[in-house]
Motif scaffolding. Structure first.
Motif, PDB file in Angstrom:
ATOM      1  N   MET A   1       0.742  -1.227  -0.221  1.00  7.46           N
ATOM      2  CA  MET A   1      -0.112  -0.184   0.170  1.00  7.46           C
ATOM      3  C   MET A   1       0.880   1.283   0.035  1.00  7.46           C
ATOM      4  O   MET A   1       1.952   1.382   0.659  1.00  7.46           O
ATOM      5  N   THR A   2       0.400   2.076  -0.817  1.00  7.17           N
ATOM      6  CA  THR A   2       1.326   3.499  -0.862  1.00  7.17           C
ATOM      7  C   THR A   2       0.839   4.231   0.115  1.00  7.17           C
ATOM      8  O   THR A   2      -0.176   4.569   0.502  1.00  7.17           O
ATOM      9  N   PRO A   3       1.951   4.807   0.932  1.00  4.26           N
ATOM     10  CA  PRO A   3       1.873   5.712   1.883  1.00  4.26           C
ATOM     11  C   PRO A   3       1.200   7.064   1.657  1.00  4.26           C
ATOM     12  O   PRO A   3       1.413   7.484   0.571  1.00  4.26           O
ATOM     13  N   GLN A   4       0.173   7.564   2.338  1.00  8.05           N
ATOM     14  CA  GLN A   4      -0.269   8.923   2.098  1.00  8.05           C
ATOM     15  C   GLN A   4       0.391  10.027   2.199  1.00  8.05           C
ATOM     16  O   GLN A   4       1.159   9.961   3.442  1.00  8.05           O
ATOM     17  N   ARG A   5       0.446  11.064   1.287  1.00 13.76           N
ATOM     18  CA  ARG A   5       1.392  12.165   1.401  1.00 13.76           C
ATOM     19  C   ARG A   5       0.666  13.267   2.301  1.00 13.76           C
ATOM     20  O   ARG A   5      -0.447  13.659   1.939  1.00 13.76           O
ATOM     21  N   VAL A   6       1.280  13.849   3.139  1.00 15.82           N
ATOM     22  CA  VAL A   6       0.712  15.036   4.035  1.00 15.82           C
ATOM     23  C   VAL A   6       1.578  16.460   3.692  1.00 15.82           C
ATOM     24  O   VAL A   6       2.908  16.017   4.006  1.00 15.82           O
ATOM     25  N   LEU A   7       1.101  17.415   3.764  1.00 17.03           N
ATOM     26  CA  LEU A   7       1.659  18.682   3.892  1.00 17.03           C
ATOM     27  C   LEU A   7       1.440  19.515   5.155  1.00 17.03           C
ATOM     28  O   LEU A   7       0.053  19.687   5.152  1.00 17.03           O
ATOM     29  N   VAL A   8       2.535  19.626   5.800  1.00 16.65           N
ATOM     30  CA  VAL A   8       2.348  20.347   7.110  1.00 16.65           C
ATOM     31  C   VAL A   8       2.885  21.833   6.786  1.00 16.65           C
ATOM     32  O   VAL A   8       3.932  22.016   6.427  1.00 16.65           O
ATOM     33  N   ILE A   9       1.894  22.859   6.965  1.00 15.55           N
ATOM     34  CA  ILE A   9       1.918  24.313   6.846  1.00 15.55           C
ATOM     35  C   ILE A   9       1.967  24.856   8.286  1.00 15.55           C
ATOM     36  O   ILE A   9       0.876  25.132   8.886  1.00 15.55           O
ATOM     37  N   GLU A  10       3.003  25.341   8.666  1.00 17.23           N
ATOM     38  CA  GLU A  10       3.151  25.847  10.287  1.00 17.23           C
ATOM     39  C   GLU A  10       4.519  26.594  10.240  1.00 17.23           C
ATOM     40  O   GLU A  10       5.482  26.405   9.913  1.00 17.23           O
ATOM     41  N   ASP A  11       4.202  27.878  10.595  1.00 13.92           N
ATOM     42  CA  ASP A  11       5.338  28.910  10.859  1.00 13.92           C
ATOM     43  C   ASP A  11       6.339  28.675  11.995  1.00 13.92           C
ATOM     44  O   ASP A  11       7.155  29.011  11.972  1.00 13.92           O
ATOM     45  N   GLU A  12       5.774  27.952  13.009  1.00 10.47           N
ATOM     46  CA  GLU A  12       6.645  27.855  14.152  1.00 10.47           C
ATOM     47  C   GLU A  12       7.376  26.525  13.992  1.00 10.47           C
ATOM     48  O   GLU A  12       6.757  25.151  13.734  1.00 10.47           O
ATOM     49  N   GLU A  13       8.723  26.799  13.711  1.00  6.77           N
ATOM     50  CA  GLU A  13       9.643  25.327  13.631  1.00  6.77           C
ATOM     51  C   GLU A  13       9.480  24.243  14.450  1.00  6.77           C
ATOM     52  O   GLU A  13       9.286  22.990  13.970  1.00  6.77           O
ATOM     53  N   ASN A  14       9.414  24.446  15.849  1.00  2.00           N
ATOM     54  CA  ASN A  14       9.225  23.248  16.714  1.00  2.00           C
ATOM     55  C   ASN A  14       8.057  22.554  16.544  1.00  2.00           C
ATOM     56  O   ASN A  14       7.862  21.365  16.283  1.00  2.00           O
ATOM     57  N   MET A  15       7.053  23.159  16.184  1.00  2.00           N
ATOM     58  CA  MET A  15       5.651  22.495  15.875  1.00  2.00           C
ATOM     59  C   MET A  15       5.666  21.782  14.705  1.00  2.00           C
ATOM     60  O   MET A  15       5.287  20.645  14.713  1.00  2.00           O
ATOM     61  N   ARG A  16       6.338  22.516  13.845  1.00  2.00           N
ATOM     62  CA  ARG A  16       6.365  21.734  12.366  1.00  2.00           C
ATOM     63  C   ARG A  16       7.071  20.640  12.599  1.00  2.00           C
ATOM     64  O   ARG A  16       6.808  19.404  11.929  1.00  2.00           O
ATOM     65  N   HIS A  17       8.236  20.501  13.465  1.00  2.00           N
ATOM     66  CA  HIS A  17       8.885  19.361  13.514  1.00  2.00           C
ATOM     67  C   HIS A  17       8.376  18.307  14.255  1.00  2.00           C
ATOM     68  O   HIS A  17       8.442  17.118  13.963  1.00  2.00           O
ATOM     69  N   MET A  18       7.376  18.613  15.183  1.00  2.00           N
ATOM     70  CA  MET A  18       6.611  17.684  15.899  1.00  2.00           C
ATOM     71  C   MET A  18       5.779  17.083  15.292  1.00  2.00           C
ATOM     72  O   MET A  18       5.560  15.862  15.181  1.00  2.00           O
ATOM     73  N   LEU A  19       5.145  17.723  14.407  1.00  8.30           N
ATOM     74  CA  LEU A  19       3.933  17.215  13.471  1.00  8.30           C
ATOM     75  C   LEU A  19       4.650  16.321  12.607  1.00  8.30           C
ATOM     76  O   LEU A  19       4.177  15.283  12.293  1.00  8.30           O
TER      77      LEU A  19
END
Length: 92
Positions: A1-19
């Motif tokens: 099964m092909t993994p689903q692709r997600v785009l995370v758009i977040e200006d706070e670097e720590n939150m972006r990294h955690m997500l």
């Protein structure tokens, strides 16, 4: 099964990294952007199944991005915020 692709758009670097880390542990392929403009650039060159997007960001916020995307796609967008007044803005 092909993994689903997600785009995370977040200006706070720590939150972006955690997500990104959490989603990758759940076997999603994840790309990140620091604001709506970067998100549009990512979408111009890659296909995504979902978008996780902060509401308040520099250059282009989540609401402006939503208006642009709704003209082009029906891709699911999940908004993220930590402020009650931003929730009211989305719900109208």
């Amino acid at each position: 099964m092909t993994p689903q692709r997600v785009l995370v758009i977040e200006d706070e670097e720590n939150m972006r990294h955690m997500l990104k880390t959490m989603l990758e542990k759940s076997d999603y392929l994840v790309a990140c952007a620091g604001d709506g403009m970067e998100g549009l650039e990512q979408m111009a060159t890659h296909d995504f199944d979902y978008i996780l997007c902060d509401i308040k960001m520099p250059r282009m916020d989540g609401m402006d991005l939503l208006q642009r995307l709704r003209q082009k796609t029906s891709m699911p967008i999940i908004f993220l915020t930590s402020k009650d007044d931003e929730i009211d803005e989305v719900l109208g």
